[in-house]
Design a protein around this motif. Structure first.
Motif, PDB file in Angstrom:
ATOM      1  N   ASN A  82      13.602   2.947  57.765  1.00  0.00           N
ATOM      2  CA  ASN A  82      12.807   2.768  56.553  1.00  0.00           C
ATOM      3  C   ASN A  82      13.489   3.463  55.376  1.00  0.00           C
ATOM      4  N   THR A  83      14.167   2.665  54.533  1.00  0.00           N
ATOM      5  CA  THR A  83      14.952   3.276  53.457  1.00  0.00           C
ATOM      6  C   THR A  83      14.055   3.790  52.323  1.00  0.00           C
ATOM      7  N   LYS A  84      12.764   3.417  52.322  1.00  0.00           N
ATOM      8  CA  LYS A  84      11.826   4.026  51.364  1.00  0.00           C
ATOM      9  C   LYS A  84      11.534   5.454  51.827  1.00  0.00           C
ATOM     10  N   HIS A  85      11.516   5.640  53.148  1.00  0.00           N
ATOM     11  CA  HIS A  85      11.255   6.951  53.760  1.00  0.00           C
ATOM     12  C   HIS A  85      12.497   7.832  53.649  1.00  0.00           C
ATOM     13  N   PHE A  86      13.651   7.254  53.928  1.00  0.00           N
ATOM     14  CA  PHE A  86      14.929   7.988  53.947  1.00  0.00           C
ATOM     15  C   PHE A  86      15.780   7.434  52.801  1.00  0.00           C
ATOM     16  N   SER A  87      15.620   8.020  51.620  1.00  0.00           N
ATOM     17  CA  SER A  87      16.171   7.405  50.403  1.00  0.00           C
ATOM     18  C   SER A  87      17.697   7.417  50.356  1.00  0.00           C
ATOM     19  N   THR A  88      18.345   8.317  51.128  1.00  0.00           N
ATOM     20  CA  THR A  88      19.817   8.378  51.080  1.00  0.00           C
ATOM     21  C   THR A  88      20.477   7.422  52.076  1.00  0.00           C
ATOM     22  N   TYR A  89      19.631   6.800  52.939  1.00  0.00           N
ATOM     23  CA  TYR A  89      20.204   6.043  54.059  1.00  0.00           C
ATOM     24  C   TYR A  89      21.128   4.917  53.583  1.00  0.00           C
ATOM     25  N   LYS A  90      20.668   4.171  52.588  1.00  0.00           N
ATOM     26  CA  LYS A  90      21.420   3.003  52.077  1.00  0.00           C
ATOM     27  C   LYS A  90      22.797   3.415  51.565  1.00  0.00           C
ATOM     28  N   ARG A  91      22.883   4.594  50.933  1.00  0.00           N
ATOM     29  CA  ARG A  91      24.175   5.003  50.344  1.00  0.00           C
ATOM     30  C   ARG A  91      25.122   5.469  51.461  1.00  0.00           C
ATOM     31  N   ILE A  92      24.559   6.166  52.449  1.00  0.00           N
ATOM     32  CA  ILE A  92      25.396   6.800  53.488  1.00  0.00           C
ATOM     33  C   ILE A  92      25.823   5.799  54.568  1.00  0.00           C
ATOM     34  N   ILE A  93      24.918   4.893  54.966  1.00  0.00           N
ATOM     35  CA  ILE A  93      25.177   3.970  56.085  1.00  0.00           C
ATOM     36  C   ILE A  93      25.511   2.576  55.555  1.00  0.00           C
ATOM     37  N   LYS A  94      26.791   2.177  55.761  1.00  0.00           N
ATOM     38  CA  LYS A  94      27.282   0.918  55.155  1.00  0.00           C
ATOM     39  C   LYS A  94      26.815  -0.306  55.933  1.00  0.00           C
ATOM     40  N   ASN A  95      26.603  -0.160  57.262  1.00  0.00           N
ATOM     41  CA  ASN A  95      26.234  -1.319  58.070  1.00  0.00           C
ATOM     42  C   ASN A  95      25.032  -0.970  58.941  1.00  0.00           C
ATOM     43  N   PRO A  96      23.833  -0.933  58.328  1.00  0.00           N
ATOM     44  CA  PRO A  96      22.634  -0.624  59.123  1.00  0.00           C
ATOM     45  C   PRO A  96      22.471  -1.625  60.274  1.00  0.00           C
ATOM     46  N   MET A  97      22.022  -1.154  61.406  1.00  0.00           N
ATOM     47  CA  MET A  97      21.797  -2.028  62.552  1.00  0.00           C
ATOM     48  C   MET A  97      20.693  -1.427  63.418  1.00  0.00           C
ATOM     49  N   CYS A 154      23.695   6.509  63.799  1.00  0.00           N
ATOM     50  CA  CYS A 154      22.805   7.614  64.160  1.00  0.00           C
ATOM     51  C   CYS A 154      23.540   8.946  64.083  1.00  0.00           C
ATOM     52  N   GLU A 155      24.771   8.971  64.604  1.00  0.00           N
ATOM     53  CA  GLU A 155      25.551  10.218  64.565  1.00  0.00           C
ATOM     54  C   GLU A 155      25.924  10.599  63.142  1.00  0.00           C
ATOM     55  N   THR A 156      26.156   9.589  62.302  1.00  0.00           N
ATOM     56  CA  THR A 156      26.510   9.863  60.904  1.00  0.00           C
ATOM     57  C   THR A 156      25.338  10.493  60.155  1.00  0.00           C
ATOM     58  N   PHE A 157      24.130   9.995  60.423  1.00  0.00           N
ATOM     59  CA  PHE A 157      22.979  10.362  59.593  1.00  0.00           C
ATOM     60  C   PHE A 157      22.151  11.509  60.153  1.00  0.00           C
ATOM     61  N   ASN A 158      22.294  11.804  61.433  1.00  0.00           N
ATOM     62  CA  ASN A 158      21.422  12.781  62.094  1.00  0.00           C
ATOM     63  C   ASN A 158      22.200  13.909  62.765  1.00  0.00           C
ATOM     64  N   GLU A 159      21.621  15.115  62.712  1.00  0.00           N
ATOM     65  CA  GLU A 159      22.192  16.252  63.455  1.00  0.00           C
ATOM     66  C   GLU A 159      22.126  15.946  64.952  1.00  0.00           C
ATOM     67  N   ASP A 160      23.120  16.407  65.698  1.00  0.00           N
ATOM     68  CA  ASP A 160      23.138  16.134  67.145  1.00  0.00           C
ATOM     69  C   ASP A 160      21.873  16.615  67.851  1.00  0.00           C
ATOM     70  N   GLN A 161      21.371  17.775  67.433  1.00  0.00           N
ATOM     71  CA  GLN A 161      20.232  18.367  68.140  1.00  0.00           C
ATOM     72  C   GLN A 161      18.877  17.988  67.537  1.00  0.00           C
ATOM     73  N   SER A 162      18.898  17.093  66.562  1.00  0.00           N
ATOM     74  CA  SER A 162      17.609  16.609  66.020  1.00  0.00           C
ATOM     75  C   SER A 162      16.987  15.639  67.026  1.00  0.00           C
ATOM     76  N   PRO A 163      15.679  15.391  66.943  1.00  0.00           N
ATOM     77  CA  PRO A 163      15.048  14.442  67.881  1.00  0.00           C
ATOM     78  C   PRO A 163      15.740  13.076  67.861  1.00  0.00           C
ATOM     79  N   VAL A 164      16.029  12.541  66.670  1.00  0.00           N
ATOM     80  CA  VAL A 164      16.692  11.239  66.582  1.00  0.00           C
ATOM     81  C   VAL A 164      18.125  11.337  67.089  1.00  0.00           C
ATOM     82  N   GLY A 165      18.807  12.421  66.715  1.00  0.00           N
ATOM     83  CA  GLY A 165      20.199  12.601  67.159  1.00  0.00           C
ATOM     84  C   GLY A 165      20.293  12.664  68.670  1.00  0.00           C
ATOM     85  N   LYS A 166      19.375  13.388  69.289  1.00  0.00           N
ATOM     86  CA  LYS A 166      19.382  13.495  70.757  1.00  0.00           C
ATOM     87  C   LYS A 166      19.082  12.143  71.412  1.00  0.00           C
ATOM     88  N   ALA A 167      18.125  11.429  70.856  1.00  0.00           N
ATOM     89  CA  ALA A 167      17.782  10.109  71.392  1.00  0.00           C
ATOM     90  C   ALA A 167      18.991   9.173  71.329  1.00  0.00           C
TER      91      ALA A 167
END
Ligand SMILES: Cn1cc(C(=O)NCCN2CCCC2)ccc1=O
Length: 116
Positions: free
Chosen positions: A39-54, A85-98
């Motif tokens: 949700n790029t409304k939720h995560f406003s930097t996602y669009k700039r950082i991630i070139k190929n969302p999937m 996921c690795e680009t946008f999330n810390e390894d030890q975050s819930p999303v990063g771990k998943a």
């Protein structure tokens, strides 16, 4: 011809294979961050950082739309999910771990199903 025909769509066997793996990823307990586009409304930097969302729903739509000509192009999109996921999330975050858990599950399952 057989060769030409292969470049048009996945063979039935390959289609069944990628559908199986996609279904398994969808129902895995650690797939919750990857089921739908971030949700790029939720995560406003996602669009700039991630070139190929999937995400898994996008992969399923592409599969149903006959977009994938080879199983390798399917694998590339799955791996993009985990690389993003690795680009946008810390390894030890819930999303990063998943992401790490689901990537390991995918690669092992893919090897099982495709290694001769
Ligand atoms: C892949 N990815 C996902 C998220 C995320 O938080 N997804 C929320 C998913 N929620 C679960 C129930 C409603 C929505 C954040 C960063 C990221 O890279």
């Amino acid at each position: 011809s057989e060769k030409k025909e292969k470049s048009i769509l996945l063979t039935n066997k390959e289609l069944a294979l990628v559908m199986t793996v996609l279904d398994e990823l969808d129902k895995h307990e650690d797939s919750w961050p990857f089921l739908f586009p971030v949700n790029t409304k939720h995560f406003s930097t996602y669009k700039r950082i991630i070139k190929n969302p999937m995400d898994l729903s996008t992969i399923r739509s592409k599969l149903e739309g006959g977009i994938y000509k080879t199983k390798e192009s399917f694998v590339d999109d799955v791996r993009t999910i985990f690389d993003n996921c690795e680009t946008f999330n810390e390894d030890q975050s819930p999303v990063g771990k998943a992401g790490h858990i689901l990537r390991l599950y995918f690669e092992r399952r893919w090897a099982e199903l495709t290694s001769t």
